[in-house]
Design a protein around this motif. Structure first.
Motif, PDB file in Angstrom:
ATOM      1  N   MET B   1       0.867  -1.187   0.000  1.00 53.08           N
ATOM      2  CA  MET B   1       0.000   0.000   0.000  1.00 53.08           C
ATOM      3  C   MET B   1       0.902   1.235   0.000  1.00 53.08           C
ATOM      4  N   LEU B   2       0.490   2.251  -0.762  1.00 53.62           N
ATOM      5  CA  LEU B   2       1.328   3.429  -0.924  1.00 53.62           C
ATOM      6  C   LEU B   2       1.500   4.166   0.397  1.00 53.62           C
ATOM      7  N   LYS B   3       2.766   4.459   0.712  1.00 52.48           N
ATOM      8  CA  LYS B   3       3.088   5.181   1.938  1.00 52.48           C
ATOM      9  C   LYS B   3       3.687   6.520   1.570  1.00 52.48           C
ATOM     10  N   GLY B   4       3.491   7.499   2.422  1.00 49.64           N
ATOM     11  CA  GLY B   4       4.097   8.800   2.196  1.00 49.64           C
ATOM     12  C   GLY B   4       4.103   9.613   3.463  1.00 49.64           C
ATOM     13  N   VAL B   5       4.775  10.748   3.401  1.00 44.01           N
ATOM     14  CA  VAL B   5       4.926  11.633   4.553  1.00 44.01           C
ATOM     15  C   VAL B   5       4.273  12.976   4.243  1.00 44.01           C
ATOM     16  N   CYS B   6       3.554  13.489   5.205  1.00 42.71           N
ATOM     17  CA  CYS B   6       2.906  14.792   5.064  1.00 42.71           C
ATOM     18  C   CYS B   6       3.421  15.758   6.121  1.00 42.71           C
ATOM     19  N   TYR B   7       3.576  17.004   5.694  1.00 43.05           N
ATOM     20  CA  TYR B   7       3.909  18.098   6.596  1.00 43.05           C
ATOM     21  C   TYR B   7       2.850  19.184   6.438  1.00 43.05           C
ATOM     22  N   VAL B   8       2.763  20.037   7.441  1.00 42.28           N
ATOM     23  CA  VAL B   8       1.972  21.262   7.354  1.00 42.28           C
ATOM     24  C   VAL B   8       2.922  22.409   7.659  1.00 42.28           C
ATOM     25  N   ALA B   9       3.013  23.387   6.748  1.00 41.43           N
ATOM     26  CA  ALA B   9       3.984  24.467   6.935  1.00 41.43           C
ATOM     27  C   ALA B   9       3.434  25.760   6.350  1.00 41.43           C
ATOM     28  N   TYR B  10       2.889  26.578   7.211  1.00 38.86           N
ATOM     29  CA  TYR B  10       2.408  27.902   6.809  1.00 38.86           C
ATOM     30  C   TYR B  10       3.274  28.950   7.485  1.00 38.86           C
ATOM     31  N   GLY B  11       3.682  29.926   6.698  1.00 36.48           N
ATOM     32  CA  GLY B  11       4.557  30.954   7.249  1.00 36.48           C
ATOM     33  C   GLY B  11       6.006  30.599   7.002  1.00 36.48           C
ATOM     34  N   PRO B  33       7.560   9.328  -0.964  1.00 40.81           N
ATOM     35  CA  PRO B  33       6.927  10.566  -1.437  1.00 40.81           C
ATOM     36  C   PRO B  33       6.558  11.501  -0.282  1.00 40.81           C
ATOM     37  N   ILE B  34       6.648  12.787  -0.578  1.00 38.15           N
ATOM     38  CA  ILE B  34       6.414  13.817   0.439  1.00 38.15           C
ATOM     39  C   ILE B  34       5.384  14.810  -0.069  1.00 38.15           C
ATOM     40  N   CYS B  35       4.420  15.110   0.772  1.00 37.83           N
ATOM     41  CA  CYS B  35       3.384  16.094   0.451  1.00 37.83           C
ATOM     42  C   CYS B  35       3.379  17.144   1.557  1.00 37.83           C
ATOM     43  N   VAL B  36       3.317  18.394   1.173  1.00 39.11           N
ATOM     44  CA  VAL B  36       3.292  19.482   2.143  1.00 39.11           C
ATOM     45  C   VAL B  36       2.019  20.293   1.937  1.00 39.11           C
ATOM     46  N   LEU B  37       1.365  20.647   3.015  1.00 35.59           N
ATOM     47  CA  LEU B  37       0.233  21.565   2.976  1.00 35.59           C
ATOM     48  C   LEU B  37       0.762  22.949   3.347  1.00 35.59           C
ATOM     49  N   SER B  38       0.642  23.879   2.422  1.00 37.43           N
ATOM     50  CA  SER B  38       1.216  25.199   2.659  1.00 37.43           C
ATOM     51  C   SER B  38       0.442  26.244   1.879  1.00 37.43           C
ATOM     52  N   ASP B  39       0.821  27.505   2.064  1.00 36.79           N
ATOM     53  CA  ASP B  39       0.110  28.569   1.372  1.00 36.79           C
ATOM     54  C   ASP B  39       0.647  28.772  -0.049  1.00 36.79           C
ATOM     55  N   LYS B  67      -3.767  20.321   9.383  1.00 35.63           N
ATOM     56  CA  LYS B  67      -3.266  19.103  10.020  1.00 35.63           C
ATOM     57  C   LYS B  67      -4.438  18.199  10.405  1.00 35.63           C
ATOM     58  N   LEU B  68      -5.478  18.786  10.952  1.00 38.87           N
ATOM     59  CA  LEU B  68      -6.624  17.987  11.394  1.00 38.87           C
ATOM     60  C   LEU B  68      -7.494  17.524  10.238  1.00 38.87           C
ATOM     61  N   CYS B  69      -7.192  17.970   9.035  1.00 33.20           N
ATOM     62  CA  CYS B  69      -7.905  17.496   7.846  1.00 33.20           C
ATOM     63  C   CYS B  69      -7.085  16.486   7.052  1.00 33.20           C
ATOM     64  N   LEU B  70      -5.946  16.069   7.601  1.00 34.13           N
ATOM     65  CA  LEU B  70      -5.044  15.217   6.839  1.00 34.13           C
ATOM     66  C   LEU B  70      -5.659  13.885   6.447  1.00 34.13           C
ATOM     67  N   ASN B  71      -6.611  13.399   7.203  1.00 28.24           N
ATOM     68  CA  ASN B  71      -7.224  12.129   6.814  1.00 28.24           C
ATOM     69  C   ASN B  71      -7.881  12.263   5.439  1.00 28.24           C
ATOM     70  N   ASN B  72      -8.389  13.463   5.135  1.00 24.27           N
ATOM     71  CA  ASN B  72      -9.010  13.708   3.834  1.00 24.27           C
ATOM     72  C   ASN B  72      -8.012  14.203   2.792  1.00 24.27           C
ATOM     73  N   LEU B  73      -7.010  14.977   3.232  1.00 23.68           N
ATOM     74  CA  LEU B  73      -6.128  15.665   2.286  1.00 23.68           C
ATOM     75  C   LEU B  73      -4.914  14.845   1.868  1.00 23.68           C
ATOM     76  N   SER B  74      -4.454  13.961   2.730  1.00 23.58           N
ATOM     77  CA  SER B  74      -3.255  13.198   2.379  1.00 23.58           C
ATOM     78  C   SER B  74      -3.524  12.357   1.135  1.00 23.58           C
ATOM     79  N   PRO B  75      -2.599  12.368   0.177  1.00 21.86           N
ATOM     80  CA  PRO B  75      -2.769  11.533  -1.015  1.00 21.86           C
ATOM     81  C   PRO B  75      -2.379  10.075  -0.782  1.00 21.86           C
ATOM     82  N   PHE B  76      -1.933   9.735   0.417  1.00 26.07           N
ATOM     83  CA  PHE B  76      -1.394   8.393   0.687  1.00 26.07           C
ATOM     84  C   PHE B  76      -2.357   7.565   1.534  1.00 26.07           C
ATOM     85  N   PRO B  77      -2.582   6.306   1.186  1.00 22.21           N
ATOM     86  CA  PRO B  77      -3.389   5.440   2.048  1.00 22.21           C
ATOM     87  C   PRO B  77      -2.763   5.244   3.429  1.00 22.21           C
ATOM     88  N   LEU B  78      -1.439   5.194   3.485  1.00 20.47           N
ATOM     89  CA  LEU B  78      -0.726   5.120   4.764  1.00 20.47           C
ATOM     90  C   LEU B  78       0.119   6.386   4.875  1.00 20.47           C
TER      91      LEU B  78
END
Lengths: 200, 237
Positions: B1-11, B33-39, B67-78
């Motif tokens: 199953m596809l794994k990846g890492v997510c960060y949240v970085a605003y500012g 793979p790495i996904c970042v949530l940012s502005d 961060k609290l929306c990552l269950n919906n926003l993350s592109p990775f199943p894990l």
């Protein structure tokens, strides 16, 4: 639910805070009753105890009944066994804060099992003999995980619970590592409690 | 199953820390793979998500809501979530294995128990949490800066409750995390201290400056969507 106070408490009545003294009987909600009992601030009578802990009992590991547990039925077994719809498994020399007993059973409404952590520092990589470590390394991807105090365990009677207990009893060696190996391969809704529950 | 890492970085402070964390991660896991949530886009990541809906305009909201929306926003199943101020020092793939074994989440208990229990959140939220789920004697504090989650219905329900609980006070998220766990229990595997603030994942706690307190009273009861569309300034309506 009526409780008798062991500590002074303030209760809001019709929006007005009212102080109650030690020895006073106060009617409060079940959740507050559980918290106050766990805090050592209140006690309940035998009938209320039964209402707080319906279908609950104790499975004491060993040949002797260590002590009375809030009037609950106690069954002695040689291995952890689910003896009641909600069972507290108590293995010597597990320390038990009696006030926490109803709260542990209360959590079984939503969790399959409740068990305290041994402490906040000791990890599975640091306990057990060499063969225990080898068995555990074969199952857990990383042994740098907290360990549970398995001398004190609340578990509800369910398919998952019975499967888990049976698998744990079948695992050899150090009980806490056996518990972790079983837990890893039998995911449950487990509530990890602070070490203080086990008297640590 | 596809794994990846997510960060949240605003500012800029968070983005700067995030860059360094990504470098540390890529040194050990060049293909993870790495996904970042940012502005705005962060070139060091494989993907940046910038169109997070309903992000509150105040500083706490910028950091917490995505961060609290990552269950919906993350592109990775894990998904492995890392705070931006972490540094990966050892292989982290073992953190995904509990998820593959059927656990919903893997997380680290906090060393802040007893007198330090929830010290960093507002007094009113700490008192409310204690009254609802028990205080330090009865409820184990968990760390929210490193965790692993497995996409699924149980996690979706848990995160929904976590978001709802966070919106009650809108500051840090650990109190809400603990309350959410009691309301919507999940299968949670505990990792040891090395995984957050130790040998596996170091954590530069406090490296990213935060605004004091929480939300200005004026914004507290305004629907989040309205705040976004009205262009309300942070801390005011």
């Amino acid at each position: 639910m009526w409780v008798q106070l062991l500590k002074v408490r303030q209760v809001e009545r019709n929006g007005v805070p009212t102080m109650y003294q030690i020895g006073d009987w106060v009617e409060i909600g079940k959740h507050d009753a559980l918290m106050w009992i766990a805090d050592g601030a209140a006690v309940v009578g035998p009938r209320a105890q039964h209402a707080l802990m319906p279908n609950c009992g104790v499975c004491a590991i060993g040949n002797e009944i260590p002590y009375q547990v809030m009037g609950l039925p106690i069954t002695c077994k040689s291995i952890p066994t689910i003896t009641h719809p909600k069972t507290l498994v108590l293995a010597p020399p597990g320390k038990l804060k009696l006030g926490f007993v109803p709260l542990g059973f209360y959590h079984l409404a939503k969790f399959d099992v409740c068990v305290p952590l041994w402490d906040l520092r000791t990890m599975a990589s640091e306990i057990g003999m060499a063969d225990d470590q080898a068995r555990t390394k074969a199952v857990l991807p990383d042994l740098r995980v907290p360990i549970y105090d398995t001398r004190l365990l609340w578990i509800r009677d369910s398919v998952e619970g019975r499967t888990f207990i049976s698998a744990w009893n079948a695992e050899p060696g150090e009980r806490r590592l056996a518990f972790l190996r079983t837990l890893f391969t039998h995911p449950l809704k487990i509530l990890a409690l602070p070490p203080m529950w086990g008297g640590r | 199953m596809l794994k990846g890492v997510c960060y949240v970085a605003y500012g800029e402070a968070a983005r700067s820390e995030c860059r360094l964390s990504i470098l540390s991660l890529q040194a050990l896991h060049p293909n993870l793979p790495i996904c970042v949530l940012s502005d705005r886009p962060l070139p060091e990541a494989d993907r940046t998500i910038t169109d997070v809906q309903n992000v509150p305009p105040y500083t706490w909201g910028l950091a917490r809501w995505p961060k609290l929306c990552l269950n919906n926003l993350s592109p990775f199943p894990l998904t492995c979530y890392l705070d931006a101020d972490t540094r990966v020092r050892e292989n982290i793939m073992a953190g995904f294995e509990p998820l593959e074994a059927g656990w919903d989440m893997a997380i680290v208990p906090s060393e802040n128990q007893d007198k330090e229990w929830l010290w960093h959140i507002s007094e009113v939220e700490r008192d409310t949490t204690a009254s609802e789920i028990g205080g330090p004697e009865w409820a184990l504090q968990l760390q929210g800066g490193v965790w692993f989650i497995r996409r699924g219905a149980a996690i979706d329900k848990f995160f929904s409750v976590w978001r709802r609980e966070w919106q009650r006070f809108e500051g840090q998220d650990q109190g809400a995390l603990m309350r959410a766990l009691r309301i919507a229990p999940i299968r949670m595997w505990l990792l040891g201290r090395p995984w957050n603030g130790g040998a596996v994942i170091q954590h530069r706690f406090g490296a990213i400056p935060r605004s004091p307190g929480g939300v200005a009273a004026a914004t507290r009861n305004v629907p989040i969507a309205a705040q976004i569309t009205s262009g309300a300034a942070p801390g005011g309506v």
